[in-house]
Design an enzyme around this catalytic site. Sequence first.
Site, short mmCIF file in Angstrom:
data_model
loop_
_atom_site.label_atom_id
_atom_site.label_comp_id
_atom_site.label_asym_id
_atom_site.label_seq_id
_atom_site.Cartn_x
_atom_site.Cartn_y
_atom_site.Cartn_z
N SER A 20 36.56 28.77 35.39
CA SER A 20 35.69 29.81 35.95
C SER A 20 35.93 30.01 37.45
CB SER A 20 34.23 29.45 35.65
OG SER A 20 33.37 30.50 35.92
N ASP A 76 48.05 34.62 43.64
CA ASP A 76 48.41 36.04 43.63
C ASP A 76 48.78 36.57 45.01
OD1 ASP A 76 47.98 36.07 40.94
OD2 ASP A 76 46.37 37.55 40.94
N LYS A 136 38.44 30.05 31.45
CA LYS A 136 37.09 30.57 31.26
C LYS A 136 36.88 31.70 32.26
CE LYS A 136 32.37 30.62 31.59
NZ LYS A 136 31.54 31.33 32.59
#
Length: 529
Positions: free
Chosen positions: A285, A296, A310
């Site tokens: 999460s 990224d 998740k």
Amino acid sequence: MKRLSLIILLAISQLCFAQNKVKQSETTQKLATTMYLIDNFYVDSTDMPKLTEEAIIAMLKSLDPHSAYIAAKDVQKANEELVGSFEGIGVTFQILRDTILVVSAVPGGPSEKVGIMAGDRIVTIDGEDAFGKKVNNEYVTKHLRGQKGTKVVLGIKRGDDKELIDFEVVRDKIPLNSINTYFMVDKKIGYIKLDKFAQQSVDEFENALEALKLQGMQSLIFDLRGNSGGYLQTAFGLGNEFLGSDKTVVFTEGLRSPKQIFATDHNGSFREGRLVVLIDEGSASASEIVSGAIQDWDRGVLIGRRSFGKGLVQRPFNLPDGAQIRLTTARYYTPTGRCIQRSYDKGSEDYFKEMTKRLEHGEYYHADSIKLADSLKYYTLRNNRTVYGGGGIMPDIFMPVDTTYSTKLFTDLVRKNVFNAYCIDYVLANREKINHDYQTFEKFNKKFDIDDTMLEDFKQVAEKKDIKWNDEQFERSKNWIKLRIKAIIAQNIWNIDKFYQVVMKEDKMIERAVKLLNSKKEYDILLGQ
């Protein structure tokens, strides 16, 4: 003609809306009628509140693995860890042979203020015996926690003293730290371990970062292993610490939840130095939001194993009786558009067996056991490196599970609480000697050794707990057994952060991170620079 078309479209829209309202009404009536029929005509008496809860739980379970129902009595407890505080006397405790043992008093907390110390045993609470079979975690929580400003009188047994010492403690707000530990690994590399993404985590992180910078930190290891997540806003806040302005940290989107982009609004407090983030299958999460954003944007290197996967957003809704539904309303996506959530098409039971499947497939031991389709390829936003979607975050450097200590013997010793049982007794008998001989943790960490006599005593404790001793497995796990004993002793003498500083010596991921951070060439190559 155009006016006629508009009228027809409006008529169709109103008809669809009316049909949806009818369907909603029918569904609601159907559920209410069923409950009425059971309550009034079922052959036996029924517990309607319990039946209602079971119906809600079953409905939510059919939706996805993370939508959940929380009973009214459990809501406060469920929120405590993430809110970051509770009200009580401020001690860490363990139950040792049906007695409440104080492991440590929270610095600055109510118990420390009145003089309660590590090693004290709580024998009475408000004049009543507080030992025996009735004593468990629930009993301790019920009797020691309570509203701020209320008083409790504790009868304390200290050392070999025959008389109990009475302490009157005024309960207060007790902070729950989300950062387990932070320290300098060497002269230039700092280490921070975050346990959960709680309300105060960003402030805790900034304080830890400032303290490490004052000690000369230039590079950082940020440990998110085993961190199952927490608040979205906290994940965004921590992502903000590492990235420059106007950088997307995460975006969310759902059928009835419009796309929402969380972009940085200021320069972070650590946006320049070299950064390594540690993740594993327990990182979920919010941990995946932060690690995904760092990857990224080519901000740092991820080391470890594929994260949990998740990426569903739960929004809390309160029910009339004080209970709460945490309903999935959207999905998380990394800045490149990778969906963090792995598939749950085969149902919740299959979904939660994923970690076992990864073990069986060899994913914990071999990077090449993970097969990812080309359709899941994405490209990082600065250096155009290849990363993958499909659920979870794949690290840049794979690190297998350390098998040097993963013997059945070691697992049984942990599972049956042998380490804690031995170490608590050892500290009770030797606390003064350790404090006298070593004085500081640094000296203890450098010079204290687990000798053969201690290992023999440890073995006897294990055998009393019905552990089948295996000499071959012991030799394989010996270094880790000794290190864990030393770490728990340090934790009991000082505090929890010292546990991590001791075990770091055998932590292969930290070792790999240090090697990478000390090699600018390798670090730059990995980030495509």
